[in-house]
Design an enzyme around this catalytic site. Structure first.
Site, PDB file in Angstrom:
ATOM      1  N   HIS A 126      -7.240   0.991  -6.591  1.00  0.00           N
ATOM      2  CA  HIS A 126      -7.492   0.072  -5.457  1.00  0.00           C
ATOM      3  C   HIS A 126      -8.167  -1.194  -6.003  1.00  0.00           C
ATOM      4  O   HIS A 126      -9.333  -1.464  -5.712  1.00  0.00           O
ATOM      5  CB  HIS A 126      -8.373   0.774  -4.423  1.00  0.00           C
ATOM      6  CG  HIS A 126      -8.366   0.133  -3.068  1.00  0.00           C
ATOM      7  ND1 HIS A 126      -7.562  -0.952  -2.739  1.00  0.00           N
ATOM      8  CD2 HIS A 126      -9.075   0.428  -1.938  1.00  0.00           C
ATOM      9  CE1 HIS A 126      -7.785  -1.284  -1.480  1.00  0.00           C
ATOM     10  NE2 HIS A 126      -8.695  -0.467  -0.973  1.00  0.00           N
ATOM     11  N   ARG A 145       0.885  -1.181   0.000  1.00  0.00           N
ATOM     12  CA  ARG A 145       0.000   0.000   0.000  1.00  0.00           C
ATOM     13  C   ARG A 145       0.911   1.216   0.000  1.00  0.00           C
ATOM     14  O   ARG A 145       1.631   1.454   0.976  1.00  0.00           O
ATOM     15  CB  ARG A 145      -0.921  -0.015   1.218  1.00  0.00           C
ATOM     16  CG  ARG A 145      -1.630   1.314   1.443  1.00  0.00           C
ATOM     17  CD  ARG A 145      -2.754   1.233   2.441  1.00  0.00           C
ATOM     18  NE  ARG A 145      -3.905   0.538   1.880  1.00  0.00           N
ATOM     19  CZ  ARG A 145      -5.120   0.521   2.415  1.00  0.00           C
ATOM     20  NH1 ARG A 145      -5.352   1.167   3.549  1.00  0.00           N
ATOM     21  NH2 ARG A 145      -6.106  -0.135   1.850  1.00  0.00           N
TER      22      ARG A 145
HETATM   23  N1   CP Z   1     -11.305  -0.369   2.169  1.00  0.00           N
HETATM   24  C1   CP Z   1     -10.040  -0.452   2.621  1.00  0.00           C
HETATM   25  O1   CP Z   1      -9.071  -0.623   1.867  1.00  0.00           O
HETATM   26  O2   CP Z   1      -9.937  -0.376   3.980  1.00  0.00           O
HETATM   27  P1   CP Z   1      -8.588  -0.158   4.785  1.00  0.00           P
HETATM   28  O3   CP Z   1      -8.035   1.172   4.400  1.00  0.00           O
HETATM   29  O4   CP Z   1      -8.987  -0.223   6.233  1.00  0.00           O
HETATM   30  O5   CP Z   1      -7.631  -1.257   4.436  1.00  0.00           O
HETATM   31  N1  NVA Z   2      -9.999   6.739  -1.374  1.00  0.00           N
HETATM   32  C1  NVA Z   2      -9.678   6.226  -0.051  1.00  0.00           C
HETATM   33  C2  NVA Z   2      -9.934   4.761   0.014  1.00  0.00           C
HETATM   34  C3  NVA Z   2      -9.675   4.123   1.354  1.00  0.00           C
HETATM   35  C4  NVA Z   2      -9.865   2.645   1.335  1.00  0.00           C
HETATM   36  C5  NVA Z   2      -8.221   6.549   0.268  1.00  0.00           C
HETATM   37  O1  NVA Z   2      -7.380   6.461  -0.608  1.00  0.00           O
HETATM   38  O2  NVA Z   2      -7.954   6.914   1.422  1.00  0.00           O
END
Ligand code: CP
Ligand code: NVA
Length: 299
Positions: free
Chosen positions: A126, A99
């Site tokens: 994502h 991430r």
């Molecule tokens: N939706 C999602 O990716 O959640 P987190 O940021 O908690 O991993």
């Molecule tokens: N758009 C959001 C998604 C979190 C899962 C972010 O990048 O923070």
């Protein structure tokens, strides 16, 4: 498939295969069937940003498949170069989940590591989220073809992966966003060119949500945009998913959200807690969908 970086890299058949595998893994898990095809395999999970769902589901997922996950929170490229990190990790682990803030950093990791790299969210995309969302959508609607998804909010990373999904699967995807919050122009052009149904951007909530089979939203300020929170709260206020917004959609429309939700901002309690909301099915499916990705890449 060597890496899982973007849904744009996958053909329709590959996406459907992953979803079918995710369904099978979900059934196995609900039966508490022991299934350990990744016995002895290891996964490095690198996170530059906070996470609940992604971190927990990857760690539990690799464990359930018989392997071991190692969580490592760091800022990539600060202490040593990204290529060097990749060249170290590939000597020890069988897969890398990352991430990152920058999508380029993720691409660099994948370029220099011989082991598979999985995108656990970047500023651009994502894809794990949308695979799990699609699994939940198909569970509730039974099919994808012709469904209208109204994404109300920021044309950011989560929308981008929906746009890639629409480039492969015949859905009608409408982004309803304030002016200035449209998606990356390259991603939008790609999705519109390749769309099997349609991909449309509008600033009008009523027509954008009209007749939708599912209404999706995400936070107004993503991770890394915290200093814009106040300004965005004003700009996005007309785009809150509340009862009035849901009323434009079909009466049986689903409500979807990647979570975390900022209740009272992008969505109201009555909507996220309604019978139409499938947000915790989406969250559960992160586990099954990501197990399918790991199996496809690491077996
Ligand atoms: N939706 C999602 O990716 O959640 P987190 O940021 O908690 O991993
Ligand atoms: N758009 C959001 C998604 C979190 C899962 C972010 O990048 O923070």
């Amino acid at each position: 498939m060597h890496d899982f970086l973007s849904l744009a890299d996958l053909e329709r058949e590959a996406i459907i295969e992953l979803l079918d595998l995710a369904d099978e893994l979900k059934r196995k898990q609900h039966r508490r069937e022991v299934y350990r095809p990744l016995e002895g395999k290891t996964l490095a999970m690198i996170f530059e940003k906070p996470s609940l769902r992604t971190r927990v589901t990857f760690e539990i997922g690799i464990f359930q498949l018989g392997g071991h996950g190692l969580f490592y929170q760091t800022q990539l490229g600060e202490r040593e170069s990204v290529p060097d990190i990749a060249r170290n990790l590939e000597r020890w682990v069988d897969g890398i989940v990352a991430r990152t803030y920058s999508h380029e950093v993720l691409l660099d990791l994948a370029k220099f590591a011989s082991v598979p790299v999985i995108n656990a969210l970047s500023d651009r995309e994502h894809p794990c989220q949308i695979l799990a969302d699609a699994q939940a959508l198909r569970e509730h609607k039974g099919f994808f073809d012709g469904l209208k998804i109204a994404f109300v909010g920021d044309g950011n990373n989560v929308f981008a992966s929906w746009a890639h999904f629409a480039a492969r699967i015949p859905i009608h995807l409408t982004l309803v966003c304030p002016e200035g919050y449209e998606p990356d122009s390259e991603i939008l052009a790609f999705a519109q060119r390749e769309a099997k149904g349609s991909v449309v951007v509008t600033h009008d909530v009523a027509s954008g949500v009209a007749n939708a089979d599912a209404v999706y939203t995400d936070v107004w300020a993503s991770m890394g945009q915290e200093d814009e929170t106040e300004a965005r709260a004003k700009i996005f206020a007309p785009y809150q998913v509340n009862a009035a917004c849901m009323a434009y959609a079909k009466p049986d429309a689903l409500f979807m959200h990647c979570l975390p939700a900022h209740r009272g901002s992008e969505v109201t309690d009555d909507v996220i807690d309604s019978k139409q909301s499938i947000v915790f099915d989406e969250a559960e499916n992160r586990l099954h969908a990501q197990k399918a990705i790991m199996l496809a890449l690491m077996k």
